[in-house]
Design a protein around this motif. Structure first.
Motif, PDB file in Angstrom:
ATOM      1  N   PHE A  47       3.960   6.216 -18.300  1.00 41.40           N
ATOM      2  CA  PHE A  47       3.191   6.798 -19.079  1.00 41.40           C
ATOM      3  C   PHE A  47       3.352   9.341 -18.302  1.00 41.40           C
ATOM      4  CE2 PHE A  47       2.649   5.155 -22.471  1.00 41.40           C
ATOM      5  CZ  PHE A  47       2.528   3.797 -22.600  1.00 41.40           C
ATOM      6  N   ASP A  48       2.751   8.635 -17.383  1.00 43.99           N
ATOM      7  CA  ASP A  48       2.494  10.049 -16.552  1.00 43.99           C
ATOM      8  C   ASP A  48       3.997  10.807 -16.473  1.00 43.99           C
ATOM      9  OD1 ASP A  48       1.180  11.768 -15.669  1.00 43.99           O
ATOM     10  OD2 ASP A  48       2.152  11.549 -14.344  1.00 43.99           O
ATOM     11  N   ALA A  49       5.177   9.879 -16.143  1.00 44.19           N
ATOM     12  CA  ALA A  49       6.287  10.224 -15.917  1.00 44.19           C
ATOM     13  C   ALA A  49       7.079  10.645 -17.889  1.00 44.19           C
ATOM     14  CB  ALA A  49       7.367   9.157 -15.701  1.00 44.19           C
ATOM     15  N   ALA A  50       6.395   9.645 -18.755  1.00 43.69           N
ATOM     16  CA  ALA A  50       6.592  10.904 -19.445  1.00 43.69           C
ATOM     17  C   ALA A  50       6.049  11.474 -20.062  1.00 43.69           C
ATOM     18  CB  ALA A  50       6.259   9.617 -20.690  1.00 43.69           C
TER      19      ALA A  50
ATOM     20  N   SER B  12       5.490  18.413 -28.483  1.00 36.36           N
ATOM     21  CA  SER B  12       5.635  17.217 -27.952  1.00 36.36           C
ATOM     22  C   SER B  12       4.776  17.016 -26.834  1.00 36.36           C
ATOM     23  CB  SER B  12       6.903  16.869 -28.491  1.00 36.36           C
ATOM     24  OG  SER B  12       7.283  16.684 -30.281  1.00 36.36           O
ATOM     25  N   ALA B  13       5.159  17.810 -26.270  1.00 40.26           N
ATOM     26  CA  ALA B  13       5.125  17.975 -24.619  1.00 40.26           C
ATOM     27  C   ALA B  13       3.354  17.398 -24.299  1.00 40.26           C
ATOM     28  CB  ALA B  13       5.277  18.910 -23.566  1.00 40.26           C
ATOM     29  N   LEU B  14       2.220  18.315 -25.621  1.00 41.98           N
ATOM     30  CA  LEU B  14       0.993  18.520 -25.121  1.00 41.98           C
ATOM     31  C   LEU B  14       0.702  16.991 -25.498  1.00 41.98           C
ATOM     32  CD1 LEU B  14      -0.068  21.713 -26.980  1.00 41.98           C
ATOM     33  CD2 LEU B  14       0.214  20.675 -24.744  1.00 41.98           C
ATOM     34  N   LEU B  15       1.470  16.297 -27.137  1.00 43.00           N
ATOM     35  CA  LEU B  15       1.072  15.179 -27.357  1.00 43.00           C
ATOM     36  C   LEU B  15       1.588  13.918 -26.058  1.00 43.00           C
ATOM     37  CD1 LEU B  15      -0.185  14.046 -30.303  1.00 43.00           C
ATOM     38  CD2 LEU B  15       2.901  13.370 -30.693  1.00 43.00           C
ATOM     39  N   MET B  16       2.528  14.397 -25.302  1.00 42.98           N
ATOM     40  CA  MET B  16       2.643  13.212 -24.260  1.00 42.98           C
ATOM     41  C   MET B  16       1.740  13.172 -23.587  1.00 42.98           C
ATOM     42  SD  MET B  16       4.980  11.491 -25.756  1.00 42.98           S
ATOM     43  CE  MET B  16       5.545  10.167 -24.450  1.00 42.98           C
TER      44      MET B  16
END
Ligand code: ADP
Ligand code: MG
Length: 202
Positions: free
Chosen positions: A147-150, A189-193
């Motif tokens: 999830f951190d890689a995502a 989207s990067a914030l959501l991830m």
């Protein structure tokens, strides 16, 4: 195992990051859009956290379906239906199980991102949120580290939108003038991830 509170923490973290970054999202959208992306995301995620505060715990799937519904009903513009579809479809994939595994959430998110691609008719390389979301969900597996890689993949995918020419959405009207700017939807989207990685780590 991940429960409904996990999904609430994800949505709250997303709302918090969007509040912090609202001006940056608006600036990005003023360069290649109509300068409303920060406001759209802030309005949407404020509505999501308010709706979740009024609802009983339920299941992870229920939380995400409710969040998606709020985004669809409260956010005008392209991003509301697209993010609403992402969360609603992800939630539907999870069904009504009270707890889900990281692997189940990963698979559900991949289905959610596929639904965004289907609704918007965009694909990787079109300079949209999918340039962050697709590499992010490709990085996911059944480990917390993925999830951190995502998150990292979404951030990298967002940077890679800079040299792209937009082929979908409002930015595509600019043609070549859309080149040289980061896509606002990829940035959100990067914030959501990032919020998801925070929720998994907490
Ligand atoms: P609007 O473009 O209606 O003003 P927003 O500013 O809130 O809506 O969102 C713009 C973002 O939506 C873009 O930066 C892009 O990432 C995303 N987007 C627009 N159209 C599409 C599409 N067809 N598929 C996927 N994402 C899209
Ligand atoms: Mg806009």
């Amino acid at each position: 195992m991940l429960d409904a509170d996990f999904c609430r923490r994800w949505m709250q973290a997303a709302a918090g990051l969007i509040d912090q970054e609202v001006d940056r999202l608006t600036e990005l959208d003023s360069a290649i859009g109509d300068a409303d992306h920060g406001a759209n995301m802030q309005r949407g995620f404020t509505a999501v956290t308010e709706a979740l505060a009024q609802q009983e715990a339920g299941s992870p799937g229920e939380v995400l379906v409710l969040a998606g519904r709020e985004l669809i009903s409260k956010v005008g513009g392209a991003s509301g239906p697209l993010y609403g579809t992402l969360l609603r479809r992800t939630g539907k994939e999870l069904g009504d199980a009270p707890e889900v595994t990281l692997a189940q959430l990963s698979a559900a998110l991949r289905a959610g991102v596929a639904a965004v691609a289907q609704l918007g008719g965009a694909r990787a390389g079109d300079k949209t949120m999918l340039d962050a979301l697709e590499p992010a969900v490709a990085a996911l597996d059944d480990t917390a580290a993925s999830f951190d890689a995502a998150r990292a993949a979404a951030e990298q995918g967002t940077l890679e939108t800079v040299p792209m020419q937009a082929r979908k959405g409002r930015a595509s009207y600019l043609g070549e003038r859309s080149i040289g700017h980061e896509d606002p939807g990829a940035a959100s989207s990067a914030l959501l991830m990032a919020a998801l990685a925070q929720a998994v780590a907490s």
